[in-house]
Scaffold this motif. Structure first.
Motif, short mmCIF file in Angstrom:
data_model
loop_
_atom_site.label_atom_id
_atom_site.label_comp_id
_atom_site.label_asym_id
_atom_site.label_seq_id
_atom_site.Cartn_x
_atom_site.Cartn_y
_atom_site.Cartn_z
N LEU A 116 0.79 -1.23 0.00
CA LEU A 116 0.00 0.00 0.00
C LEU A 116 0.83 1.28 0.00
CD1 LEU A 116 -2.77 -1.02 2.60
CD2 LEU A 116 -3.00 -0.91 0.11
N ARG A 122 2.56 3.77 -1.70
CA ARG A 122 2.67 4.14 -3.11
C ARG A 122 2.90 5.63 -3.33
NH1 ARG A 122 4.80 0.17 -5.19
NH2 ARG A 122 3.94 -1.73 -4.27
N LEU A 123 3.52 6.30 -2.36
CA LEU A 123 3.74 7.74 -2.54
C LEU A 123 4.71 8.04 -3.67
CD1 LEU A 123 3.74 9.41 0.98
CD2 LEU A 123 2.37 10.02 -1.02
N ARG A 151 3.07 10.59 -10.64
CA ARG A 151 1.90 11.09 -11.38
C ARG A 151 1.79 12.61 -11.27
NH1 ARG A 151 -0.75 7.91 -15.11
NH2 ARG A 151 -2.00 9.80 -15.16
N ARG A 206 -7.58 7.85 0.00
CA ARG A 206 -6.26 7.66 -0.59
C ARG A 206 -5.17 7.43 0.47
NH1 ARG A 206 -5.23 9.28 -6.00
NH2 ARG A 206 -3.16 9.91 -5.31
N ALA A 233 -5.48 3.73 0.47
CA ALA A 233 -5.18 3.13 -0.84
C ALA A 233 -3.70 3.20 -1.18
CB ALA A 233 -6.00 3.84 -1.92
N TYR A 234 -3.06 4.36 -0.88
CA TYR A 234 -1.69 4.60 -1.37
C TYR A 234 -0.75 5.17 -0.32
CZ TYR A 234 -4.30 4.27 -5.77
OH TYR A 234 -5.12 3.86 -6.79
N ASP A 254 -1.20 7.99 0.91
CA ASP A 254 -1.13 9.35 0.38
C ASP A 254 -1.53 10.35 1.46
OD1 ASP A 254 -0.87 11.50 -1.30
OD2 ASP A 254 -2.56 10.96 -2.60
N LEU A 283 4.05 17.06 -0.77
CA LEU A 283 3.07 16.17 -1.42
C LEU A 283 1.98 16.94 -2.15
CD1 LEU A 283 2.60 13.45 1.38
CD2 LEU A 283 4.31 13.54 -0.45
N ALA A 284 2.10 18.25 -2.20
CA ALA A 284 1.06 19.08 -2.84
C ALA A 284 -0.30 18.82 -2.23
CB ALA A 284 1.05 18.85 -4.36
N ARG A 326 -10.73 8.53 -6.80
CA ARG A 326 -11.05 7.42 -7.67
C ARG A 326 -9.82 6.55 -7.79
NH1 ARG A 326 -15.06 8.37 -12.34
NH2 ARG A 326 -14.88 6.16 -11.95
N ARG A 327 -9.95 5.39 -8.44
CA ARG A 327 -8.84 4.50 -8.64
C ARG A 327 -7.74 5.20 -9.44
NH1 ARG A 327 -6.65 1.41 -11.80
NH2 ARG A 327 -7.91 2.20 -13.49
N TYR A 353 -3.24 6.41 -9.32
CA TYR A 353 -2.30 7.16 -8.48
C TYR A 353 -2.46 8.68 -8.64
CZ TYR A 353 0.09 2.65 -8.00
OH TYR A 353 0.40 1.34 -7.74
N ALA A 354 -2.94 9.13 -9.78
CA ALA A 354 -3.03 10.56 -10.02
C ALA A 354 -3.97 11.20 -9.00
CB ALA A 354 -3.52 10.83 -11.44
N PRO A 355 -3.50 12.20 -8.27
CA PRO A 355 -4.40 12.88 -7.32
C PRO A 355 -5.55 13.52 -8.06
CG PRO A 355 -2.10 13.45 -6.88
CD PRO A 355 -2.13 12.73 -8.20
#
Lengths: 268, 268
Positions: free
Chosen positions: A139, A141-142, A148, B18, B21-22, B24, B54-55, B90-91, B93-95
């Motif tokens: 998980l 994935r930064l 991206r 997220r 998920a990542y 993030d 991380l913006a 959404r699915r 990696y793109a924020p």
């Protein structure tokens, strides 16, 4: 070991879940075509490799398959996303002695047809190297998220990521293949990257076609000499690379052949 | 930007968040002593550095402070944990273009008194190098989790982690300081590691004491020559290292002095 299932977007994840706290878990995103889950066995293989690497309990395939099919029912074309975490834990990185792992299942219909070719730009954002975390779909994935973010300022569909030591690894969410004559080469992923399910299908199909299939430490300069490049991903299938930075690629015969052989063009 | 707050363990995190998920997102764990949050400004500084890297949208300090104090109210000694994520996405990696970031706040009372000294073992698990992810306290912490798993098989209280290229970085959840005469040295964290809040306090206090304070690329062999080692963390304060692998350390004067100077011994 009991698993706590969270089904659908209305399900609720405990704010103390270690998947959220530390990225302590794994995920899989499985394509649905004609109402059928694609390459489920390969997804389970990778999930189980991840469980072994992270010392996570392994869910039984039979029950997991039933749960996934139940979430997928009624969707013809789309995907099911699975997240497996170590479950709720107390503060601190040390995994709890006993935990009830969490399994999140989300399904979504999507009729989007992936492009047959994509342009690719090399990113400055790199991938850290770690043998325990390489290949598996954990998980954390930064790096991909930062990739991206960098890509959003570039004129390309996908970004090419290198490892810290300069090895070509793949796209932000795709594996890479390079064709040199009868040689089909894909980056070695023993130190960074994700071992994609479609990558595995392509490697097996390449063998069947009698190609000289290898994994290798590829450098950016090596790609310049390739006859053809393509990228793979369980959801988008196989996509030809039409351009890598300033270098155009026009050959796409093997990618097209593999798409046919793996029946990725079937409109289901 | 609106932030979606999830307060307490009964709060609910969206399974599409997220952060889950990542990884993030970011976190902070803030000590409560005598009902007061410790070094809140330093925690906010690091959180904002992470948002910039991380913006991520930056929460307003005033509102965040009020929310944290509200969660902490009634707890004299313990901690508040904050998690800030990019929110539901959404699915992929793109924020998302627009998102409502999530802020999780959890508080817990804890009367545990940290040990004044700890033994440390060097781990084989290493830390990947990434300038964008170094120093900040992001959610991708599987390397530390693997470090703690390795430590559980060793006879030591904390593990020492090196970066991929062999630089000493720190403990799995602590920063490291080495004393060489009047020199106080802590690893440079520009490529790996977390810039701890207590580390910053110790660096500032070391300057006030007139020590020669530096950050440096330290190697394992350098530590052998140290007069004294200690580790720091916002919750446990300053802990002397009594042993690093086979090398015992008996000196602990500077650590004891710093604990006094920073009032970490106050029983509140």
């Amino acid at each position: 070991v009991r698993f706590r299932y969270v089904i659908g977007p209305d399900g609720s994840v405990d704010p103390r879940d270690r998947g959220l706290a530390y990225g302590d878990g794994l995920f899989e995103t499985m394509a649905l075509r004609g109402g059928e889950l694609q390459r489920l066995g390969f997804h389970f293989d990778r999930l189980e490799l991840g469980c072994a690497r992270l010392a996570l309990p392994r869910p039984a395939r039979r029950e997991l398959k039933q749960r996934i099919e139940s979430v997928a029912s009624g969707i013809s074309r789309g995907y099911v996303k699975l997240i497996l975490t170590r479950g709720v834990g107390r503060r601190g990185y040390a995994p709890p002695q006993r935990s009830e792992p969490t399994i999140v299942l989300l399904a979504e219909a999507s009729m989007a047809v992936p492009a047959a070719e994509i342009s690719v730009a090399t990113l400055s954002q790199r991938l850290g190297e770690n043998e325990k975390l390489a290949e598996i779909k954990h998980l954390c994935r930064l790096e991909q998220v930062l990739g991206r973010l960098e890509l959003s300022g570039l004129d390309a569909d996908e970004g090419l990521m290198l490892s810290t030591s300069g090895a070509v690894i793949g796209g932000t969410s795709r594996n890479l293949f390079a064709v040199f004559g009868r040689r089909l080469v894909t980056p070695d992923l023993s130190r960074a990257g994700i071992g994609g399910v479609m990558r595995r299908s392509v490697l097996e199909e390449g063998e069947r076609l009698g190609l000289d299939v290898t994994t290798a430490d590829l450098r950016l300069a090596d790609l310049e000499a390739a006859d053809e490049l393509f990228m793979t991903n369980a959801l988008v299938g196989i996509q030809s690379v039409s351009r890598l930075d300033d270098r155009p690629f026009t050959a796409n015969a093997l990618a097209a052949h593999l798409r046919d052989a793996l029946r990725l063009n079937d409109d289901v």
